[in-house]
Design an enzyme around this catalytic site. Structure first.
Site, PDB file in Angstrom:
ATOM      1  N   ASN A   1       0.698  -1.228  -0.002  1.00  0.00           N
ATOM      2  CA  ASN A   1       0.071  -0.113   0.129  1.00  0.00           C
ATOM      3  C   ASN A   1       1.019   1.095   0.248  1.00  0.00           C
ATOM      4  O   ASN A   1       1.509   1.466   0.993  1.00  0.00           O
ATOM      5  CB  ASN A   1      -0.840  -0.090   1.252  1.00  0.00           C
ATOM      6  CG  ASN A   1      -1.858   1.326   1.266  1.00  0.00           C
ATOM      7  OD1 ASN A   1      -1.743   1.997   0.635  1.00  0.00           O
ATOM      8  ND2 ASN A   1      -2.878   1.244   2.227  1.00  0.00           N
TER       9      ASN A   1
ATOM     10  N   ARG B   1      -2.685  -1.951  -3.350  1.00  0.00           N
ATOM     11  CA  ARG B   1      -3.754  -1.214  -3.331  1.00  0.00           C
ATOM     12  C   ARG B   1      -3.778   0.074  -4.304  1.00  0.00           C
ATOM     13  O   ARG B   1      -2.760   0.805  -4.276  1.00  0.00           O
ATOM     14  CB  ARG B   1      -3.896  -0.827  -1.610  1.00  0.00           C
ATOM     15  CG  ARG B   1      -5.086  -0.047  -1.431  1.00  0.00           C
ATOM     16  CD  ARG B   1      -5.104   0.580  -0.099  1.00  0.00           C
ATOM     17  NE  ARG B   1      -6.360   1.503  -0.032  1.00  0.00           N
ATOM     18  CZ  ARG B   1      -6.267   2.710   0.458  1.00  0.00           C
ATOM     19  NH1 ARG B   1      -5.395   3.318   1.155  1.00  0.00           N
ATOM     20  NH2 ARG B   1      -7.505   3.331   0.711  1.00  0.00           N
TER      21      ARG B   1
ATOM     22  N   HIS C   1     -13.380   2.960   0.219  1.00  0.00           N
ATOM     23  CA  HIS C   1     -13.167   1.951   1.506  1.00  0.00           C
ATOM     24  C   HIS C   1     -13.787   0.528   0.862  1.00  0.00           C
ATOM     25  O   HIS C   1     -14.338  -0.455   1.698  1.00  0.00           O
ATOM     26  CB  HIS C   1     -13.958   2.458   2.501  1.00  0.00           C
ATOM     27  CG  HIS C   1     -13.645   3.477   3.291  1.00  0.00           C
ATOM     28  ND1 HIS C   1     -14.344   4.463   3.928  1.00  0.00           N
ATOM     29  CD2 HIS C   1     -12.307   3.787   3.706  1.00  0.00           C
ATOM     30  CE1 HIS C   1     -13.706   5.342   4.544  1.00  0.00           C
ATOM     31  NE2 HIS C   1     -12.392   4.718   4.168  1.00  0.00           N
TER      32      HIS C   1
ATOM     33  N   ARG D   1     -13.490  15.926   7.777  1.00  0.00           N
ATOM     34  CA  ARG D   1     -14.095  16.041   6.710  1.00  0.00           C
ATOM     35  C   ARG D   1     -15.561  16.477   6.942  1.00  0.00           C
ATOM     36  O   ARG D   1     -16.150  15.604   8.025  1.00  0.00           O
ATOM     37  CB  ARG D   1     -14.227  15.166   5.705  1.00  0.00           C
ATOM     38  CG  ARG D   1     -12.949  14.542   5.148  1.00  0.00           C
ATOM     39  CD  ARG D   1     -12.991  13.673   3.859  1.00  0.00           C
ATOM     40  NE  ARG D   1     -11.628  13.205   3.570  1.00  0.00           N
ATOM     41  CZ  ARG D   1     -11.523  12.124   3.604  1.00  0.00           C
ATOM     42  NH1 ARG D   1     -12.329  11.130   3.961  1.00  0.00           N
ATOM     43  NH2 ARG D   1     -10.012  11.555   3.377  1.00  0.00           N
TER      44      ARG D   1
ATOM     45  N   GLU E   1      -7.872  -5.144   5.484  1.00  0.00           N
ATOM     46  CA  GLU E   1      -7.888  -4.740   4.025  1.00  0.00           C
ATOM     47  C   GLU E   1      -6.815  -5.458   3.245  1.00  0.00           C
ATOM     48  O   GLU E   1      -6.867  -5.835   2.488  1.00  0.00           O
ATOM     49  CB  GLU E   1      -7.877  -3.133   3.615  1.00  0.00           C
ATOM     50  CG  GLU E   1      -9.300  -2.409   4.084  1.00  0.00           C
ATOM     51  CD  GLU E   1      -9.015  -1.044   4.150  1.00  0.00           C
ATOM     52  OE1 GLU E   1      -8.658  -0.642   5.394  1.00  0.00           O
ATOM     53  OE2 GLU E   1      -9.467   0.017   3.566  1.00  0.00           O
TER      54      GLU E   1
END
Ligand code: AMP
Length: 401
Positions: free
Chosen positions: A7, A93, A182, A243, A386
């Site tokens: 990743n 990823r 996601h 956010r 993940e």
């Protein structure tokens, strides 16, 4: 044989090494502050005697090419990967696959070109992901490498859910639409939930809540995603660490006119200074829930706004799915913050969502069931993984070669 998952971020490289046979983890590591004078590389693994070991290396890592070298050297020293030839594949990823990628693919020149074309949709992430891919392809081009996209799982969303009510040519020409993110995590926990409930995934409706510093919900029907809260970018939807999530777009025009904020300032405001941080000055849910418990009004408000938005989406997705069998909490907040799970389920008893408060307060690493015995809807806490999911999808592609 082994599978390596990479990743690659703009200044970091996260990696995990799996045994192909059963996808057990052999080693995991992180190299941070790539490009800085002070980098930090770390590797953890379990040695032959069964003891947990950690290696650290603080030498400067000027670029990703060096980072991959440092990773290979650490893995060699640990004895977990003495030769790259032990790898049957590498899974990468990739954040944005746009409309080009509905599933993982073996990487070749065309795939690299397509990921590059998608840079305008993910200007921070895709270039960083590409660096990792290009360096790994250069160094071990004969080992099959697979790209696993964060957006791919959401490509099953129907057009009435992914299109915005904007002039249609903005979709046709500029590709303005909901993509969602996601995806690897939502797909992983939905599969885990079906497995745990001992029901075929094709037969259940689930709402998965990935609540970390970034947060999103997904509505999943028979294993296929039919809606998600993040949109064209990760800014839309739930309240997040920094956010805003959903808001009236006209606020942007208002702030521009009234305060003279330019596009960059507005971008920073909504992505970095809003959400939990904007409301109470903190974006770490641990700190916020402790402060709220001690009576801090601003922390209480942040928690209330976060959980109310979540509850609204649970209701919305129950409607979109026409009923839900299972709700899954995952991510740093979903897995650990019992107060968030309690507040967002509060008052939903008539919709079949009945939380068991005692079970909700249990902490464990394995899947945790937190619904009351008479709850029609199953409520599960499932740790996301993940890297495992990327390794699993990589192996699936390798097996077809
Ligand atoms: P992630 O992005 O998935 O790593 O999640 C990060 C978020 O999880 C941060 O807001 C953390 O405060 C939150 N988190 C991690 N551990 C806990 C905990 N024990 N209690 C509450 N929140 C937590």
């Amino acid at each position: 044989m082994k599978i390596l998952v990479l990743n690659s971020g703009s200044s970091s490289l996260k990696f995990q090494l799996f045994l192909q046979e059963d996808l057990s983890v052999l080693a995991s590591g992180l190299i941070e502050q790539i490009g800085d004078l002070k980098s930090a590389a770390q590797l953890s693994f379990v040695d032959a005697a069964g003891n947990e070991q950690e290696y650290h290396n603080n030498e400067p890592v000027p670029d990703h090419r060096t980072a991959i070298g440092v990773m290979a050297e650490m893995l060699r020293e640990s004895g977990m990967l003495t030769d790259m030839e032990e790898l049957s594949g590498i899974g990468h990823r990739v954040v944005h696959g746009g409309e080009s990628f509905h599933q993982p693919v073996r990487i070749d020149g065309d795939v690299i070109g397509a990921i590059r074309k998608l840079i305008p949709l993910a200007p921070l992430h895709n270039p960083a992901n590409l660096i990792g891919i290009e360096v790994a392809m250069e160094q071990v081009s004969h080992i099959p490498q697979v790209a696993v996209f964060d957006t791919a799982f959401h490509q099953s969303i129907p057009e009435h859910a992914y299109l915005y009510a904007l002039p249609f040519e903005l979709y046709e020409k500029q590709k303005v639409r909901r993509y969602g993110f996601h995806g690897t995590s939502h797909s992983y926990v939905a599969r885990q939930a079906a497995h745990y409930l001992e029901r075929p995934i094709e037969e259940i409706n689930s709402i998965t809540l990935h609540l970390g510093n970034g947060a999103s919900a997904a509505a999943i029907q028979g294993g296929k995603c039919i809606d998600t809260t993040m949109g064209m970018t990760p800014l839309e939807g739930l309240v997040m660490g920094t956010r805003s999530g959903d808001l009236d777009p006209a606020i942007i025009f208002y702030l521009s006119r009234e305060m003279g904020l330019d596009i960059e300032e507005l971008d920073t405001l909504l992505n970095k200074k809003s959400g939990l941080k904007g409301i109470c000055g903190e974006n770490d849910m641990r700190t916020i829930s402790e402060a709220a418990e001690q009576g801090d009004q601003q922390a209480r408000l942040a928690l209330a706004i976060f959980c109310y938005r979540l509850k609204k989406y649970i209701g919305a997705y129950m409607a979109a799915l026409g009923g839900v069998d299972c709700i899954v909490f995952t991510g740093g907040i979903g897995e650990n913050a019992a107060v968030v799970r309690r507040l967002c389920c509060q008052g939903l008893e008539r919709l079949g969502i009945r939380l068991d408060e005692e079970k909700n307060n249990i902490r464990q690493k394995e899947i945790l069931e937190i619904h009351a015995a008479d709850s029609p809807v199953s409520l599960l806490v499932i740790p996301t993984d993940e890297e495992y999911e990327i390794a699993r999808q990589t192996m699936q592609i390798i097996n077809t070669l």
